[in-house]
Design an enzyme around this catalytic site. Structure first.
Site, mmCIF file in Angstrom:
data_model
loop_
_atom_site.group_PDB
_atom_site.id
_atom_site.type_symbol
_atom_site.label_atom_id
_atom_site.label_comp_id
_atom_site.label_asym_id
_atom_site.label_seq_id
_atom_site.Cartn_x
_atom_site.Cartn_y
_atom_site.Cartn_z
ATOM 1 N N GLU A 96 13.330 -14.789 -8.211
ATOM 2 C CA GLU A 96 14.052 -13.873 -9.304
ATOM 3 C C GLU A 96 14.185 -12.462 -8.394
ATOM 4 O O GLU A 96 13.573 -12.040 -7.796
ATOM 5 C CB GLU A 96 13.114 -13.527 -10.551
ATOM 6 C CG GLU A 96 12.972 -14.936 -11.080
ATOM 7 C CD GLU A 96 12.217 -15.044 -12.359
ATOM 8 O OE1 GLU A 96 12.315 -15.658 -13.171
ATOM 9 O OE2 GLU A 96 11.146 -14.056 -12.409
ATOM 10 N N CYS A 109 15.737 -4.704 -7.700
ATOM 11 C CA CYS A 109 14.352 -4.940 -7.079
ATOM 12 C C CYS A 109 14.646 -6.553 -6.727
ATOM 13 O O CYS A 109 14.755 -7.426 -7.281
ATOM 14 C CB CYS A 109 13.551 -5.126 -8.547
ATOM 15 S SG CYS A 109 11.820 -5.642 -8.246
ATOM 16 N N CYS A 116 3.692 -16.282 -4.002
ATOM 17 C CA CYS A 116 2.904 -15.272 -3.540
ATOM 18 C C CYS A 116 1.582 -15.712 -3.129
ATOM 19 O O CYS A 116 0.923 -16.733 -4.167
ATOM 20 C CB CYS A 116 2.723 -14.106 -4.461
ATOM 21 S SG CYS A 116 2.044 -12.556 -3.664
ATOM 22 N N CYS A 120 -3.293 -11.471 -6.668
ATOM 23 C CA CYS A 120 -3.779 -10.344 -7.673
ATOM 24 C C CYS A 120 -3.833 -11.020 -9.174
ATOM 25 O O CYS A 120 -2.926 -11.616 -9.773
ATOM 26 C CB CYS A 120 -2.896 -9.443 -7.785
ATOM 27 S SG CYS A 120 -2.521 -8.658 -6.023
ATOM 28 N N CYS A 123 -1.370 -10.428 -12.085
ATOM 29 C CA CYS A 123 0.192 -10.615 -11.754
ATOM 30 C C CYS A 123 0.616 -12.008 -12.045
ATOM 31 O O CYS A 123 0.116 -13.100 -11.537
ATOM 32 C CB CYS A 123 0.516 -10.242 -10.383
ATOM 33 S SG CYS A 123 2.285 -10.369 -9.813
ATOM 34 N N GLY A 167 6.564 -11.880 -4.011
ATOM 35 C CA GLY A 167 5.934 -11.876 -2.941
ATOM 36 C C GLY A 167 5.495 -10.894 -2.321
ATOM 37 O O GLY A 167 5.612 -9.783 -2.681
ATOM 38 N N SER A 199 7.284 -2.261 -0.995
ATOM 39 C CA SER A 199 6.078 -2.170 -1.670
ATOM 40 C C SER A 199 4.980 -3.245 -1.235
ATOM 41 O O SER A 199 5.326 -4.330 -1.029
ATOM 42 C CB SER A 199 6.248 -2.245 -3.214
ATOM 43 O OG SER A 199 5.072 -2.362 -4.036
ATOM 44 N N SER A 222 0.255 -0.711 -3.773
ATOM 45 C CA SER A 222 -0.063 -1.117 -5.174
ATOM 46 C C SER A 222 -1.456 -0.974 -5.030
ATOM 47 O O SER A 222 -2.141 -1.829 -4.648
ATOM 48 C CB SER A 222 0.301 -2.508 -5.499
ATOM 49 O OG SER A 222 1.636 -2.578 -5.388
ATOM 50 N N LEU A 223 -2.103 0.172 -5.655
ATOM 51 C CA LEU A 223 -3.330 0.680 -5.347
ATOM 52 C C LEU A 223 -4.538 0.314 -6.576
ATOM 53 O O LEU A 223 -5.222 -0.675 -6.380
ATOM 54 C CB LEU A 223 -3.717 2.212 -5.286
ATOM 55 C CG LEU A 223 -4.744 2.725 -4.829
ATOM 56 C CD1 LEU A 223 -5.185 2.320 -3.113
ATOM 57 C CD2 LEU A 223 -4.708 4.143 -4.569
ATOM 58 N N HIS A 224 -4.084 0.595 -7.843
ATOM 59 C CA HIS A 224 -4.763 0.381 -8.985
ATOM 60 C C HIS A 224 -6.117 0.430 -8.882
ATOM 61 O O HIS A 224 -6.663 0.516 -10.130
ATOM 62 C CB HIS A 224 -4.531 -1.383 -9.220
ATOM 63 C CG HIS A 224 -3.085 -1.873 -9.010
ATOM 64 N ND1 HIS A 224 -2.285 -1.168 -10.154
ATOM 65 C CD2 HIS A 224 -2.414 -2.664 -8.518
ATOM 66 C CE1 HIS A 224 -0.824 -1.527 -9.928
ATOM 67 N NE2 HIS A 224 -1.211 -2.487 -9.121
ATOM 68 N N ASN A 298 2.228 -4.813 -18.120
ATOM 69 C CA ASN A 298 3.094 -5.787 -18.701
ATOM 70 C C ASN A 298 2.029 -7.011 -19.020
ATOM 71 O O ASN A 298 1.673 -7.697 -18.060
ATOM 72 C CB ASN A 298 4.089 -6.228 -17.867
ATOM 73 C CG ASN A 298 5.206 -5.090 -17.820
ATOM 74 O OD1 ASN A 298 5.638 -4.347 -18.598
ATOM 75 N ND2 ASN A 298 5.324 -4.570 -16.449
ATOM 76 N N CYS A 341 7.599 -5.430 -13.972
ATOM 77 C CA CYS A 341 6.723 -5.612 -12.799
ATOM 78 C C CYS A 341 5.661 -6.562 -13.143
ATOM 79 O O CYS A 341 5.006 -6.538 -14.319
ATOM 80 C CB CYS A 341 5.779 -4.463 -12.831
ATOM 81 S SG CYS A 341 6.932 -2.794 -12.214
#
Ligand code: SAH
Length: 348
Positions: A96, A109, A116, A120, A123, A167, A199, A222-224, A298, A341
């Site tokens: 996508e 994007c 992937c 995570c 996700c 990915g 990213s 992408s830290l989070h 999301n 996202c």
């Protein structure tokens, strides 16, 4: 009897290799330039489109090569203008890509892998098995498709590209870099490197490699969470790529490129929504010059992860801003069509 030769995907060849092909077939090396321009700048999908080549040259090419290209299989439009494309690859697999319009920008994007491998926990893409890496042309073609949609539906040019689709771009490093080279080249789409952002979950050794190559695009991580235990519990990659290693790699990145890093960070209820977590992030932000994007969560499932309260977000925002860290809250886009996202999962 018809001779069958295994025909190669012509866009796997470099310009030099294509020149070699023409010379070996008694033609001029310069022919390769013309073909290359058709393949990349003009996105030709068929050798017959190459009208400045003789019929004999086109036949020669057809006998040796094919042009693999993507197909936009379906397109969904969100109420907010976001467009999600399901893109079919030459072998039938689907990825996508998303067009995100704002007042000032139109951002593409794009995906870098089918599925992937990173797992995570928050996700949706992580639930798809990683099937394969995308080829440079498959990444490039996603950008071309969105560029065309941008002009067609919005009458505006594409301005930015983010590698934030499906990915992990740094696990498909050389293809991503080849695609970027084509996207930024005057022989390709001629887009400015500073409009591109890659990213990553933060694979330290690949960040060091990129720094060594002194790439010109932007880096987002992408830290989070800036606490190892918490980060490991939501992003397994952290087990082998600790925050300390990531910090060292980012120092090296900054030393080589002088480019600020963007941290993407979701604040979740009961996971990272207290002051202790925000303080840890602030400390991490002091390693290299950076900005923080607080991304809206999301939801992808039954509520294991939930967006933190507005108060928690305000607490983060105040602490970071008070300490001079540019911080933005990023509202999600295209949520109604699962284009936001972390929602890319080939659902429709
Ligand atoms: N693998 C790369 C590229 C994917 S970018 C990376 O992780 O950076 C996708 C971005 O969306 C990442 O910042 C990711 O952490 C974030 N994300 C994933 N799931 C999400 C969700 N459910 N809600 C909000 N953001 C999410």
């Amino acid at each position: 009897m018809v001779e069958t030769v295994a025909r190669r995907d012509i866009r796997k060849l470099t310009l030099e290799e294509l020149k070699g092909f023409f010379v070996a077939h008694g033609d001029k090396a310069f022919r390769a330039q013309q073909v290359y321009e058709w393949l990349w700048k003009k996105s030709a999908k068929d050798f017959d489109q190459m009208t400045n080549l003789s019929l004999a040259t086109r036949e020669l090419l057809k006998n040796h090569f094919i042009i693999n290209h993507i197909q936009v299989d379906s397109m969904q439009r969100s109420a907010d203008g976001t467009i999600k494309n399901a893109v079919k690859l030459h072998d039938g697999l689907i990825v996508e890509s998303v067009l995100i319009p704002t007042e000032k920008r139109i951002t593409a994007c794009v995906s870098s892998q089918v599925g992937c491998s990173l797992a995570c926990r928050f996700c949706a893409t992580a639930r798809l098995k990683r099937m394969r890496n995308l080829n440079p042309d498959e990444i490039y073609d996603q950008v071309v498709a969105i560029k065309q949609q941008s002009e067609l539906f919005f009458g505006r040019p594409l301005t930015n590209i983010v590698f934030m689709g499906m990915g992990e771009p740094l696990l498909n490093y050389s293809n991503v870099l080849t695609a970027i080279e084509k996207i930024t080249s005057p022989k390709g789409l001629n887009m400015a490197s500073k409009r591109l952002t890659v990213s990553t979950v933060g694979i330290a050794k690949m960040i060091v490699k990129m720094a060594d190559e002194e790439v010109k695009f932007n880096l987002a991580v992408s830290l989070h969470s800036a606490l190892n235990q918490v980060r490991s519990s939501i992003m397994p990659i952290n087990d082998t790529n600790s925050l300390e290693e990531l910090g060292e790699a980012l120092k090296y990145w900054y030393k080589k490129t002088r480019k600020k890093v963007t941290y993407e960070y979701v604040v979740w209820k009961d996971i990272n929504d207290t002051e202790e977590h925000a303080q840890a992030l602030l400390k991490f932000c002091k390693i290299v010059p950076c900005k923080v994007n607080l991304i809206e969560y999301n939801p992808i499932d039954d509520g294991e992860f939930q967006q933190a309260s507005d108060e928690a977000l305000a607490m983060y925002m105040n602490l970071l801003e008070m300490n001079g860290i540019t911080t933005r809250i990023r509202k999600s886009r295209g949520k109604d069509i699962d284009a936001a996202c972390g929602q890319l999962a080939n659902k429709s």
